[in-house]
Design an enzyme around this catalytic site. Structure first.
Site, PDB file in Angstrom:
ATOM      1  N   GLU A   1       0.828  -1.210   0.000  1.00  0.00           N
ATOM      2  CA  GLU A   1       0.000   0.000   0.000  1.00  0.00           C
ATOM      3  C   GLU A   1       0.866   1.265   0.000  1.00  0.00           C
ATOM      4  O   GLU A   1       1.885   1.331   0.683  1.00  0.00           O
ATOM      5  CB  GLU A   1      -0.885  -0.017   1.248  1.00  0.00           C
ATOM      6  CG  GLU A   1      -1.790   1.182   1.427  1.00  0.00           C
ATOM      7  CD  GLU A   1      -2.511   1.163   2.759  1.00  0.00           C
ATOM      8  OE1 GLU A   1      -3.491   1.915   2.897  1.00  0.00           O
ATOM      9  OE2 GLU A   1      -2.109   0.399   3.656  1.00  0.00           O
TER      10      GLU A   1
ATOM     11  N   LYS B   1      -9.786   2.233  -2.737  1.00  0.00           N
ATOM     12  CA  LYS B   1     -10.223   1.668  -1.458  1.00  0.00           C
ATOM     13  C   LYS B   1     -11.605   2.180  -1.094  1.00  0.00           C
ATOM     14  O   LYS B   1     -11.863   3.392  -1.131  1.00  0.00           O
ATOM     15  CB  LYS B   1      -9.216   2.018  -0.363  1.00  0.00           C
ATOM     16  CG  LYS B   1      -9.509   1.367   0.976  1.00  0.00           C
ATOM     17  CD  LYS B   1      -8.421   1.697   1.985  1.00  0.00           C
ATOM     18  CE  LYS B   1      -8.684   1.007   3.319  1.00  0.00           C
ATOM     19  NZ  LYS B   1      -7.651   1.355   4.325  1.00  0.00           N
TER      20      LYS B   1
ATOM     21  N   CYS C   1      -5.352  -2.836   2.925  1.00  0.00           N
ATOM     22  CA  CYS C   1      -5.160  -2.752   4.370  1.00  0.00           C
ATOM     23  C   CYS C   1      -6.372  -3.260   5.146  1.00  0.00           C
ATOM     24  O   CYS C   1      -6.702  -4.439   5.133  1.00  0.00           O
ATOM     25  CB  CYS C   1      -4.803  -1.314   4.750  1.00  0.00           C
ATOM     26  SG  CYS C   1      -4.257  -1.117   6.468  1.00  0.00           S
TER      27      CYS C   1
END
Length: 500
Positions: A265, A322, A375
């Site tokens: 990330e 995301k 994540c």
């Protein structure tokens, strides 16, 4: 129950907090599982002792406060990255988070004490406790971290995940352990729930076969950039150069050429809008092989935390933004207003922070269809179940440097392994500071890079298993089972344990 009946209120409260803290020892990285029967059994005794809904709620709250305060102690780590500005907030964040989550337990215990007596109270508590764990996982964006199924990841009980998911395993955990509170008065009733293990015999006793392996070789790159240095102008490009060196394809090295290279990330410390030269350099150094990496981007004044697939000459082929953002990390509610008071998300680019993407998408990586997770998204089973179609693999890119070096990264890894087992899909996990891992569709680690190490591993991708029961049904069956169990236990009838 006589001894419990004469227990002072202060001692009951202190015991509840201590038992909750003791229960947290079953979480990663310790996984001290013998704490489970002692902690849950003791909490069950206190639930039977309570003589009012207020006492019951207090016991649940204090047990939850002890459990979450110790189990989620890693939450103070992000505040140490810029200690001069944020360190003072760390204890408040831990206390308020633990107290907020403990309120869910308080609700379950208070209602159980109000609506039932004796052994029937324990049955009702099992159902209500499981239901408030659902609430913790789904309400207010959800926070299922430290769920009870996470205790079992390295035991045969994890083989139940493809059937009932994490919430189902949590319900079974309560059903097997809470009745131990009856051991003194009704020993047969106390051990009867252990028959649940026999009913799940196939999942518990049969060793899963080795998964078939695909011919695809993946290179997982872990640059190990400490969060305090990751964005420093004088250091940030050092970590990019390190990642390039770890990724480079060099025939003299003797390594086989991978089919896909993966970076973690935000591994490129600039906006995608300005990164054309950087991406071209990366692509050139890896011989034009596809690279999946994390980067931030701006679109129409909004910022996104993204995963992009690079093909030859650094061309961006696909983008995933995301969708499940971290509250107070990647955004702050009423962000632009709060920014006036100097309050921002830790990882936010602007006052309002990141913007959430449209939701789950599949990326065609040339080696199969992948569901990308960035994540925190791997914490949520429902986000994985939201995939528009069944993928061939799960891919998590993450920056666990935010979580420190103690329990946080290990607990995050456990949840990634659970998602793989629930779905019967391999999970490719690439973390900035670790733990990067190739996880098979049973949730087992095949290859990994340890926490705090820079390096790269080449690992073959396991093939997916057939669609699991949980991947087809999600949490709905277990949720409705809990409701039915609660309704049945709340009916007025004589308790199983005589009053003291």
């Amino acid at each position: 129950m006589r001894a419990a009946a004469h227990c002072p209120v202060w001692l009951a409260g202190f015991s509840a907090f201590g038992l909750g803290a003791f229960l947290s020892l079953s979480l990663a990285p310790l996984h001290i599982l013998w704490s489970l029967p002692l902690a849950f059994g003791g909490i069950g005794v206190l639930a039977l002792w309570a003589r009012s809904a207020v006492q019951g709620a207090a016991i649940g709250f204090l047990a939850g406060l002890g459990y979450f305060s110790f189990g989620l102690s890693w939450i103070v780590e992000p505040f140490q990255i810029d200690a001069a500005r944020y360190a003072w907030m760390a204890p408040f964040a831990l206390v308020f988070l633990a107290a907020g989550l403990a309120l869910f337990w308080a609700l379950a215990f208070g209602l159980a004490v109000r609506w039932a007596q004796g052994g029937r109270r324990l049955v009702l508590l099992i159902a209500l406790w499981a239901l408030v764990e659902f609430g913790r996982a789904y309400l207010f964006t959800g926070f299922p971290w430290a769920g009870f199924a996470q205790f079992w990841i390295d035991t045969p009980a994890a083989r139940l995940l493809p059937f009932v998911g994490g919430q189902g395993v949590a319900l079974l955990t309560l059903a097997v352990t809470l009745p131990l509170a009856l051991l003194r008065h009704r020993p047969l009733l106390a051990v009867a729930p252990l028959l649940l293990v026999a009913l799940a015999g196939y999942a518990l006793l049969c060793r899963p076969s080795e998964p078939e392996m695909s011919p695809y070789l993946l290179r997982l790159v872990q640059p190990n950039a400490p969060q305090a240095e990751k964005w420093l102008p004088e250091r940030r490009w050092d970590f990019v150069r390190r990642a390039i060196e770890l990724s480079a394809v060099d025939g003299a090295s003797g390594r086989a050429q991978p089919d896909l290279i993966l970076w973690p990330e935000t591994s490129v410390p600039q906006l995608l809008n300005d990164a054309e030269d950087t991406l071209s350099t990366i692509s050139a150094r890896v011989g034009g092989l596809p690279v999946l990496l994390g980067i931030q981007r701006r679109n129409q004044g909004r910022y996104f935390n993204s995963a992009v697939l690079l093909t030859g000459q650094g061309r961006v082929d696909q983008i995933y933004d995301k969708a499940h953002l971290v509250p107070f990390g990647e955004y702050v509610p009423f962000g632009n207003f709060m920014a006036r008071f100097g309050i921002h998300g830790f990882a936010a680019q602007a006052g309002a922070g990141y913007t959430a993407g449209p939701g789950a998408v599949l990326m065609d990586l040339g080696i199969g269809q992948a569901l990308p997770l960035i994540c925190y998204e791997a914490v949520f089973a429902r986000d994985v179940n939201a995939a528009p179609a069944r993928p061939d693999m799960l891919i998590q890119i993450t920056n666990d440097a935010w979580f420190g070096t103690r329990s946080g990264p290990y607990q995050h890894l456990v949840q990634a392994r659970m998602r793989a087992a629930e779905q019967g899909l391999p999970m490719v996990r690439v973390a900035n500071t670790g733990i990067s891992a190739m996880i098979d569709p049973y949730g087992r680690i095949r290859e990994n890079l340890p926490l705090g190490a820079a390096g790269a591993i080449d690992a073959y991708l396991p093939k997916p298993l057939a669609a699991t029961l949980y991947s087809r049904t999600g949490d709905a069956p277990v949720f409705f089972l809990c409701i039915l169990l609660a309704l049945a236990a709340a009916k007025r009838r004589r308790g199983l344990v005589p009053r003291s």
